[in-house]
Design a protein around this motif. Structure first.
Motif, PDB file in Angstrom:
ATOM      1  N   SER A  79       0.833  -1.201   0.000  1.00 13.54           N
ATOM      2  CA  SER A  79       0.000   0.000   0.000  1.00 13.54           C
ATOM      3  C   SER A  79       0.863   1.244   0.000  1.00 13.54           C
ATOM      4  O   SER A  79       1.012   1.925   1.000  1.00 13.54           O
ATOM      5  N   SER A  93      -1.836  -0.485  -5.690  1.00 11.78           N
ATOM      6  CA  SER A  93      -2.815  -0.748  -4.651  1.00 11.78           C
ATOM      7  C   SER A  93      -3.927   0.289  -4.745  1.00 11.78           C
ATOM      8  O   SER A  93      -3.675   1.450  -5.073  1.00 11.78           O
ATOM      9  N   LEU A  94      -5.148  -0.144  -4.486  1.00  7.65           N
ATOM     10  CA  LEU A  94      -6.265   0.798  -4.444  1.00  7.65           C
ATOM     11  C   LEU A  94      -6.704   0.991  -2.988  1.00  7.65           C
ATOM     12  O   LEU A  94      -7.892   1.138  -2.696  1.00  7.65           O
ATOM     13  N   GLY A  95      -5.746   0.978  -2.095  1.00 14.49           N
ATOM     14  CA  GLY A  95      -6.059   1.285  -0.713  1.00 14.49           C
ATOM     15  C   GLY A  95      -6.275   0.052   0.151  1.00 14.49           C
ATOM     16  O   GLY A  95      -6.230  -1.075  -0.332  1.00 14.49           O
ATOM     17  N   PRO A  96      -6.528   0.268   1.439  1.00 10.47           N
ATOM     18  CA  PRO A  96      -6.582  -0.831   2.403  1.00 10.47           C
ATOM     19  C   PRO A  96      -7.946  -1.503   2.519  1.00 10.47           C
ATOM     20  O   PRO A  96      -8.074  -2.452   3.294  1.00 10.47           O
ATOM     21  N   ARG A  97      -8.930  -1.025   1.783  1.00  7.17           N
ATOM     22  CA  ARG A  97     -10.259  -1.630   1.909  1.00  7.17           C
ATOM     23  C   ARG A  97     -10.552  -2.540   0.728  1.00  7.17           C
ATOM     24  O   ARG A  97      -9.932  -2.454  -0.319  1.00  7.17           O
ATOM     25  N   ILE A  98     -11.524  -3.427   0.923  1.00  5.60           N
ATOM     26  CA  ILE A  98     -12.005  -4.271  -0.173  1.00  5.60           C
ATOM     27  C   ILE A  98     -12.952  -3.414  -1.020  1.00  5.60           C
ATOM     28  O   ILE A  98     -13.878  -2.797  -0.492  1.00  5.60           O
ATOM     29  N   LEU A  99     -12.693  -3.368  -2.311  1.00  5.74           N
ATOM     30  CA  LEU A  99     -13.568  -2.611  -3.207  1.00  5.74           C
ATOM     31  C   LEU A  99     -14.340  -3.575  -4.095  1.00  5.74           C
ATOM     32  O   LEU A  99     -13.777  -4.553  -4.590  1.00  5.74           O
ATOM     33  N   ARG A 100     -15.602  -3.280  -4.298  1.00  4.04           N
ATOM     34  CA  ARG A 100     -16.336  -4.027  -5.318  1.00  4.04           C
ATOM     35  C   ARG A 100     -15.690  -3.726  -6.674  1.00  4.04           C
ATOM     36  O   ARG A 100     -15.047  -2.695  -6.844  1.00  4.04           O
ATOM     37  N   ASP A 130     -16.852  -2.759  -9.492  1.00  2.00           N
ATOM     38  CA  ASP A 130     -17.229  -1.523 -10.188  1.00  2.00           C
ATOM     39  C   ASP A 130     -16.654  -0.294  -9.491  1.00  2.00           C
ATOM     40  O   ASP A 130     -16.313   0.686 -10.146  1.00  2.00           O
ATOM     41  N   THR A 131     -16.516  -0.330  -8.186  1.00  3.67           N
ATOM     42  CA  THR A 131     -15.856   0.768  -7.470  1.00  3.67           C
ATOM     43  C   THR A 131     -14.380   0.795  -7.849  1.00  3.67           C
ATOM     44  O   THR A 131     -13.816   1.866  -8.108  1.00  3.67           O
ATOM     45  N   ALA A 146     -12.280   3.911  -9.389  1.00  2.00           N
ATOM     46  CA  ALA A 146     -11.157   4.397  -8.582  1.00  2.00           C
ATOM     47  C   ALA A 146      -9.847   4.303  -9.353  1.00  2.00           C
ATOM     48  O   ALA A 146      -9.053   5.250  -9.382  1.00  2.00           O
TER      49      ALA A 146
END
Lengths: 246, 246
Positions: free
Chosen positions: B176, B219-226, B228-229, B233
């Protein structure tokens, strides 16, 4: 999070969480676990409360009316609550769920519905938005649930704006320059971002907003974005450049 | 675009566009303009074809079966076609429309459905995806319609990957770190971005992808993204840092 926990259901609860603690779920969550997910004694779920991290827990009673859980092990420490403030002009109600979900996925700490002159919806069901936020937090595995504030008019919002917090505006009129430079300059400062309604702010509102000393307009590119796309796009660049993607 | 044109319907057409040119629309577009939107002789629409910019045009015949238009004035020059390649693992079909729409809003040039081992949908209706792309382009006022490629398996995609094009991967496993540095280093190079399926790539696929010499995980950050999000992003940070937000 270790992969073995990846498919356990996650539930947001209120009580303190600690090793060996037992708690009894309310009707709704009990029904969900015992009847919908068909969990039985010994099955595991993950609990979080926004304070004590995430806890692997096992059912010790699978009554559909009152499931009881025993906490076994902390599997993730508590992450700091996000300081990122996110304001949006509510869309038609069938897309509100979606907007709340995306905001939670993108790691905001406060969700503020803002009623503008062009906003199509008001008198939101606050409880529903809170329920959406909880469900979204459970699904995207964040460890806190963002605060959903009651709706405010734009005027009242600005009247009460805390000094020291920057307000990033996704503004169609902003010169299409790199938001990297603009946002990088805000590193370390408390920020909020306001996404306008479908169709944009009215000219008078936009003029008032961009004149504010704490306003920082950024462009989200040369295309027209729907409000829900703009929200994810703005939050992505903010989190990537000065937020928690680093 | 000048504000006065902001509410005119926009239609994608095939023929060349030039001052004084006349064209006759097909059944579907004629019905849409004349019956659904109730446009009559003298009413204006905006036409674009991906080559000649955007043209303000007026109805000279409002027959529901064959509307005729006369071009009056070019209101926007042609923008260059986007070079940004976007690959995604198709979701359940009711969300495909949405994924295509978001990709068009975010300015991609090529949309490539990729069938991975975990992909839930295959044998997509290509015509429907193309129709979605056209509709999205009309609504977000881009001046070209992205090319929608027929679906390919991940294996065939990689077999045919053009040398010289970078493949950005939205990878949960990437450290990250700030994508700003990683992406900035790609400035000026042809890029593509691949968004994996819900649940992520299988370990074997991920290992294969990240080992490719042209792969750049971010990385698209520390959260789980759906998924489509994640798409919006990823495209937002790419366009903001090395794309056409600058």
């Amino acid at each position: 999070m270790p992969r073995t926990h990846a498919t356990l259901p996650r539930l947001y609860v209120e009580p303190d969480l600690g090793a060996g603690a037992q708690l009894t779920l309310g009707k709704e969550q009990s029904l969900y676990l015992a009847a919908v997910l068909r969990k039985t004694v010994g099955d595991e779920v993950v609990l979080f409360n926004g304070r004590d991290g995430a806890w692997r827990s096992a059912l010790i009673s699978d009554s559909k009316k009152s499931v009881q859980l025993e906490l076994r092990e902390q599997i993730a420490p508590q992450t700091p609550v996000s300081d990122l403030w996110y304001g949006f002009a509510p869309l038609k109600s069938e897309r509100l769920d979606y907007v709340i979900q995306k905001a939670v996925e993108m790691g905001v700490g406060t969700i503020q519905p803002v009623i503008t002159q062009r906003t199509q919806v008001s008198r939101l069901k606050h409880e529903r938005l809170v329920a959406n936020a909880i469900e979204a937090a459970e699904q995207c595995e964040v460890l806190s649930v963002p605060v959903v504030e009651p709706e405010l008019t734009l005027e009242r919002l600005l009247d009460g704006w805390p000094s020291g917090r920057v307000l990033i505006l996704a503004d169609e009129g902003a010169a299409s320059s790199s938001p990297v430079a603009t946002l990088s300059a805000l590193k370390g400062r408390p920020v909020g971002v306001l996404i306008g309604p479908e169709g944009g702010f009215l000219d008078a509102e936009r003029a008032k907003l961009t004149a504010l000393p704490y306003a920082v307009p950024i462009s989200l590119g040369p295309r027209i974005l729907r409000a829900d796309t703009a929200a994810v796009a703005a939050l992505a660049v903010i989190q990537a450049i000065i937020g928690d993607w680093r």
